[in-house]
Design a protein around this motif. Structure first.
Motif, PDB file in Angstrom:
ATOM      1  N   HIS A  15      -0.394  -7.220   8.690  1.00 40.79           N
ATOM      2  CA  HIS A  15       0.733  -6.620   9.408  1.00 40.79           C
ATOM      3  C   HIS A  15       0.338  -5.932  10.709  1.00 40.79           C
ATOM      4  CE1 HIS A  15       3.933  -7.105   6.370  1.00 40.79           C
ATOM      5  NE2 HIS A  15       2.957  -7.004   5.489  1.00 40.79           N
ATOM      6  N   THR A  23       0.809  -1.218   0.000  1.00 40.28           N
ATOM      7  CA  THR A  23       0.000   0.000   0.000  1.00 40.28           C
ATOM      8  C   THR A  23       0.844   1.270   0.000  1.00 40.28           C
ATOM      9  OG1 THR A  23      -0.160  -0.068   2.407  1.00 40.28           O
ATOM     10  CG2 THR A  23      -1.932  -1.116   1.165  1.00 40.28           C
ATOM     11  N   ASP A  42      -2.853  -2.710   9.090  1.00 37.24           N
ATOM     12  CA  ASP A  42      -4.102  -2.798   8.334  1.00 37.24           C
ATOM     13  C   ASP A  42      -5.281  -3.127   9.244  1.00 37.24           C
ATOM     14  OD1 ASP A  42      -2.445  -5.063   8.480  1.00 37.24           O
ATOM     15  OD2 ASP A  42      -3.408  -6.080   6.817  1.00 37.24           O
ATOM     16  N   TRP A  89      -6.519  -4.962   2.266  1.00 37.44           N
ATOM     17  CA  TRP A  89      -6.937  -3.589   2.008  1.00 37.44           C
ATOM     18  C   TRP A  89      -7.686  -3.472   0.683  1.00 37.44           C
ATOM     19  CZ3 TRP A  89      -7.407  -0.700   5.958  1.00 37.44           C
ATOM     20  CH2 TRP A  89      -7.530   0.706   5.852  1.00 37.44           C
ATOM     21  N   SER A 140       6.035  -3.122   6.523  1.00 33.21           N
ATOM     22  CA  SER A 140       5.419  -3.927   5.468  1.00 33.21           C
ATOM     23  C   SER A 140       6.271  -3.937   4.205  1.00 33.21           C
ATOM     24  CB  SER A 140       4.010  -3.408   5.154  1.00 33.21           C
ATOM     25  OG  SER A 140       4.054  -2.098   4.617  1.00 33.21           O
ATOM     26  N   GLN A 166       0.538  -7.197   0.527  1.00 31.57           N
ATOM     27  CA  GLN A 166       0.868  -6.753   1.876  1.00 31.57           C
ATOM     28  C   GLN A 166      -0.284  -5.877   2.347  1.00 31.57           C
ATOM     29  OE1 GLN A 166       3.640  -8.154   3.142  1.00 31.57           O
ATOM     30  NE2 GLN A 166       3.866  -9.056   1.094  1.00 31.57           N
ATOM     31  N   HIS A 167      -0.954  -6.293   3.381  1.00 34.95           N
ATOM     32  CA  HIS A 167      -2.138  -5.669   3.980  1.00 34.95           C
ATOM     33  C   HIS A 167      -3.419  -6.216   3.358  1.00 34.95           C
ATOM     34  CE1 HIS A 167       0.826  -2.185   4.578  1.00 34.95           C
ATOM     35  NE2 HIS A 167       0.663  -2.768   5.758  1.00 34.95           N
TER      36      HIS A 167
END
Length: 414
Positions: free
Chosen positions: A147, A8, A150, A129, A15, A126-127
């Motif tokens: 992580h 993100t 989030d 989201w 992250s 990663q996350h």
């Protein structure tokens, strides 16, 4: 295997450290890998590492604009500082509905183009989201890494919640960086425990290692007015309430100046955004030295002239910064939150308790020399058990399972 990793935000956070480490470990294993992330192109010492390596780093460039909207830099999940956003900081929650729709359309266009160009077999996000819905639309299987930031963002921004819940439910697997985060994921997104796999973080062993450095030369290099015989604690983290910098400054007021204890603060953010100017008398800035955001090499150099590390976080998913400190031989004072309680060597204290923090700082500072050496070696030994290679191999196992590759073919597929 062709693997696309998304994040993100750009470098400078935990992250991205994970994403980048996994990227390079996967490449060493023979996979084709790319890392997709947003960035606003702000100049920094390490910017060329990413902008000059276009084969693996795919940067979605900000600002994004049209005749109606201008979003200067990528939005943040929570209002904590990010080293790549010194100005124009905004969270997702602060975007209007129209701005959010514009942001998402731009993300969709950029990410779908990358998927079309690269044709990945699988994506690791990663996350949990906003990117997952786009990946699902493209028909690519994906996994998520949770992580904790989030999960904090999930609670902070109600508008994201239905998007994130859908992302979690459609993921083949969710990697949680600690037992604490795994429990958080199951509770918040209402997913099966079987989908959530605990895969901890690691650190860069080529950068973070114990070295014999000339303390005075390093202090002079960073213009630090610290006596050479001082006991020095390093703090590596954002200047935020999340990381507990205000609690450290309160604890510092409880420590007498004759103790000759100094703190070196390494991280992005402004202390004015954390501390209420009307209550400054609660805090003590004497013997506290702010160096701002630094490269990993600079972090390792500072750690190696310190005696201990410190991270009084109110909330923490894993705590890579603590692992990096320990790899340089530093026992720590940290809070007993999240993943920190699983591996930290030193003293654990309750969060948001300046009295307990001050007491722990003094206990470590007064350790007899032989006990300090023993604790330092224990910190090194524990850090060495964390390997990006093993962490990435575990990921590949689940990538293969997500793709339906039979167990007997896993070695060949890897």
């Amino acid at each position: 295997m062709k693997i696309l990793i998304t994040n993100t935000g750009p470098w400078g956070t935990g992250s991205f450290t994970v994403a980048n480490a996994v990227l390079h470990a996967l490449i060493k294993m023979g996979h084709e890998v790319r890392l997709f992330f947003p960035d606003a192109g702000i100049d920094s010492k390490d910017i060329n590492l990413y902008y000059d390596n276009k084969e693996i780093y795919k940067i979605w460039k900000f600002p994004i604009r049209n005749e109606n909207f201008s979003i200067e830099t990528f939005p943040l999940m929570i209002p904590d500082p990010h080293p790549r956003v010194p100005e124009h900081k905004r969270t997702y929650r602060e975007l209007s509905e129209s701005e959010f729709a514009f942001y998402y359309d731009c993300l969709r266009e950029s990410l779908l183009q990358e998927i079309k160009d690269f044709q990945p077999d699988i994506v690791e996000c990663q996350h949990i989201w906003t990117m997952e819905k786009i990946i699902e639309e493209a028909g690519i299987p994906y996994v998520c890494t949770a992580h904790h930031s989030d999960q904090m963002g999930f609670l902070y921004d109600e508008r994201i919640q239905p998007i994130a819940i859908e992302a979690a439910h459609n993921a083949k697997y969710i990697f949680a960086i600690s037992k604490y985060v795994a429990e958080e994921v199951v509770r918040l997104y209402n997913v099966s425990k079987d989908k959530v796999k605990i895969i901890t973080n690691g650190y860069d062993k080529e950068i973070f290692q114990k070295r014999e450095l000339n303390r005075q030369e390093v202090l002079n290099h960073y213009c630090l007015d610290i006596p050479e015989d001082a006991t020095i604690f390093s703090f590596a983290g954002k200047i935020s309430k999340t990381k507990g910098i205000d609690i450290l400054l309160k604890a510092n007021k409880l420590i007498e100046s004759k103790e000759n204890i100094h703190f070196i603060i390494l991280g992005s953010g402004k202390i004015e955004d954390v501390i209420d100017i009307d209550s400054k008398e609660e805090f003590l800035f004497d013997r506290v030295h702010f160096l701002g955001h630094r490269t990993m090499e600079e972090l390792a150099e500072i750690h190696n002239i310190c005696d201990f590390g410190i991270l009084p976080s109110r909330s923490e998913g894993f705590g890579i910064a603590c692992l990096e400190s320990m790899a340089c031989g530093l026992p720590l004072v940290s809070t007993s939150v999240g993943g920190l309680r699983d591996f930290v060597v030193g003293k654990l204290v309750p969060p948001a308790n300046d009295n307990e923090l001050a007491s722990a700082i003094l206990k470590l500072a007064h350790l007899p020399y032989d006990q300090k050496i023993e604790l330092s070696q224990k910190a090194l030994d524990v850090a060495q058990t964390f390997s990006w290679k093993a962490i990435t191999e575990e990921r590949v196992k689940y990538y293969n399972q997500a793709l339906g590759i039979e167990t007997e073919n896993l070695e060949k597929a890897s």
